[in-house]
Design an enzyme around this catalytic site. Sequence first.
Site, PDB file in Angstrom:
ATOM      1  N   GLY A 141       0.858  -1.189   0.000  1.00  0.00           N
ATOM      2  CA  GLY A 141       0.000   0.000   0.000  1.00  0.00           C
ATOM      3  C   GLY A 141       0.892   1.236   0.000  1.00  0.00           C
ATOM      4  O   GLY A 141       2.016   1.195  -0.519  1.00  0.00           O
ATOM      5  N   ARG A 142       0.401   2.291   0.596  1.00  0.00           N
ATOM      6  CA  ARG A 142       1.163   3.553   0.568  1.00  0.00           C
ATOM      7  C   ARG A 142       2.530   3.409   1.225  1.00  0.00           C
ATOM      8  O   ARG A 142       3.541   3.810   0.674  1.00  0.00           O
ATOM      9  CB  ARG A 142       0.406   4.646   1.320  1.00  0.00           C
ATOM     10  CG  ARG A 142      -0.923   5.014   0.757  1.00  0.00           C
ATOM     11  CD  ARG A 142      -1.543   6.086   1.646  1.00  0.00           C
ATOM     12  NE  ARG A 142      -2.950   6.229   1.405  1.00  0.00           N
ATOM     13  CZ  ARG A 142      -3.887   5.494   1.988  1.00  0.00           C
ATOM     14  NH1 ARG A 142      -3.568   4.583   2.862  1.00  0.00           N
ATOM     15  NH2 ARG A 142      -5.157   5.684   1.709  1.00  0.00           N
TER      16      ARG A 142
ATOM     17  N   SER B 206       0.863  -8.604  -2.471  1.00  0.00           N
ATOM     18  CA  SER B 206      -0.220  -7.678  -2.161  1.00  0.00           C
ATOM     19  C   SER B 206      -1.476  -8.192  -2.826  1.00  0.00           C
ATOM     20  O   SER B 206      -1.386  -8.982  -3.776  1.00  0.00           O
ATOM     21  CB  SER B 206       0.142  -6.316  -2.768  1.00  0.00           C
ATOM     22  OG  SER B 206      -0.111  -5.284  -1.866  1.00  0.00           O
TER      23      SER B 206
ATOM     24  N   ARG C 290       1.550  -3.644  12.529  1.00  0.00           N
ATOM     25  CA  ARG C 290       0.909  -3.968  13.803  1.00  0.00           C
ATOM     26  C   ARG C 290       1.496  -5.276  14.304  1.00  0.00           C
ATOM     27  O   ARG C 290       1.670  -6.237  13.525  1.00  0.00           O
ATOM     28  CB  ARG C 290      -0.608  -4.129  13.636  1.00  0.00           C
ATOM     29  CG  ARG C 290      -1.380  -2.835  13.446  1.00  0.00           C
ATOM     30  CD  ARG C 290      -1.423  -1.959  14.697  1.00  0.00           C
ATOM     31  NE  ARG C 290      -2.205  -0.746  14.518  1.00  0.00           N
ATOM     32  CZ  ARG C 290      -1.719   0.422  14.092  1.00  0.00           C
ATOM     33  NH1 ARG C 290      -0.428   0.539  13.809  1.00  0.00           N
ATOM     34  NH2 ARG C 290      -2.498   1.470  13.979  1.00  0.00           N
TER      35      ARG C 290
ATOM     36  N   GLU D 231       1.111  -4.844  22.828  1.00  0.00           N
ATOM     37  CA  GLU D 231       1.502  -3.474  23.095  1.00  0.00           C
ATOM     38  C   GLU D 231       0.593  -2.811  24.117  1.00  0.00           C
ATOM     39  O   GLU D 231      -0.618  -3.020  24.023  1.00  0.00           O
ATOM     40  CB  GLU D 231       1.403  -2.715  21.759  1.00  0.00           C
ATOM     41  CG  GLU D 231       2.535  -1.777  21.528  1.00  0.00           C
ATOM     42  CD  GLU D 231       2.486  -1.236  20.112  1.00  0.00           C
ATOM     43  OE1 GLU D 231       2.576  -2.027  19.162  1.00  0.00           O
ATOM     44  OE2 GLU D 231       2.335  -0.018  19.998  1.00  0.00           O
TER      45      GLU D 231
ATOM     46  N   HIS E 221       6.893   2.044  19.122  1.00  0.00           N
ATOM     47  CA  HIS E 221       5.885   2.486  18.138  1.00  0.00           C
ATOM     48  C   HIS E 221       6.121   3.937  17.677  1.00  0.00           C
ATOM     49  O   HIS E 221       5.299   4.822  17.901  1.00  0.00           O
ATOM     50  CB  HIS E 221       4.470   2.320  18.712  1.00  0.00           C
ATOM     51  CG  HIS E 221       3.425   2.134  17.651  1.00  0.00           C
ATOM     52  ND1 HIS E 221       2.356   1.293  17.789  1.00  0.00           N
ATOM     53  CD2 HIS E 221       3.284   2.685  16.418  1.00  0.00           C
ATOM     54  CE1 HIS E 221       1.595   1.339  16.708  1.00  0.00           C
ATOM     55  NE2 HIS E 221       2.152   2.184  15.855  1.00  0.00           N
TER      56      HIS E 221
HETATM   57  C1  GLV Z   1       0.195   4.157  13.709  1.00  0.00           C
HETATM   58  O1  GLV Z   1       0.530   3.070  14.018  1.00  0.00           O
HETATM   59  C2  GLV Z   1      -0.860   4.444  12.804  1.00  0.00           C
HETATM   60  O2  GLV Z   1      -1.606   3.530  12.424  1.00  0.00           O
HETATM   61  O3  GLV Z   1      -1.019   5.608  12.425  1.00  0.00           O
END
Ligand code: GLV
Length: 316
Positions: A154-155, A175, A236, A265, A283
């Site tokens: 993705g981006r 993808s 994630r 987390e 993070h």
């Molecule tokens: C950070 O983890 C976000 O999803 O912006």
Amino acid sequence: MKVFITREIPKVGFELLKKAGIDFDWYKKDSVIPRKEFLRRIKDCDGLVCLLTEKIDKEAIDTMQRCKIVANFAVGYNNIDVEYAKSKNIIVTNTPDVLTESTADLTMALVLACARRLFEGEKYLREGKYKGWKPMLLLGTELRNKTFGILGAGRIGTAVGIRAKAFGTKIIYHSLKRNYYLEEQTGAKKASLNSLLKKSDFLSVHLPLNEKTFHFLNKERLQLLKKDAIIINTARGEIIEEKYLIKFLKSEKIKAAGLDVFENEPNVNPELLKLNNVVVLPHLGSATVEARNGMAELAVKNIINVLKGKPPLTPL
Ligand code: GLV
């Protein structure tokens, strides 16, 4: 009209709300808002800016009596039951694009930190062990001519691919859709999942977290990685079945891991912290002034638009 923000955000967000004449308040302590207080404070808000630390589940959505928009201060939105919110006529937005470059930069920082054993070297020096240059000290690996695998183009995956290309790697990606832009920019080739896992010297994870991607990299899939593979996760934590990642890192079936996110987390499995072949960060993907200002501006503009009867900029 009242907006509640679950924690302090960059002041550009507050200023935009003031300028728009919208009343707002935020949780003032420097900690995650306790659930009870969160539920109490969202009851009568017309708009909510929340973070990935808040669960916007059925209970939260049912608590909000007047809310028209939930603006997540994050691009990932696994913390929100989007379908349920929509069924209650609540618009949900996220903050795409504004954090892409920052997250891609951090991904490359982890790639290099793992490849060149940066933190092992740092620790060695700070502990006073450096007594002179030596030919065999902390040898790492070059990126040039290595295969760089992108899981989820993705981006952010695309921005990482462009950076990795500049280091001379060969890019492959897996993808749902073909990414012609990434292919044009980097010569990347689309690969099956098995081939991506088997061929990557570096594997960078950029999937969104949802029911389909929870533990996507499970024991069987992690087992397909090369013995010399370096795995990077800035997406994630729950996408990787962490207990097997730890097991394989311990037994050096996987060479190293650079992790900005964790399965539980903010708790980090203490086993991970014992390993020298792991780089861990709290993070920090979007933690730049530019990205966080962009996120504040975008989240708040979404709120203002919706509360003034206009369409949101980045709806889900
Ligand atoms: C950070 O983890 C976000 O999803 O912006």
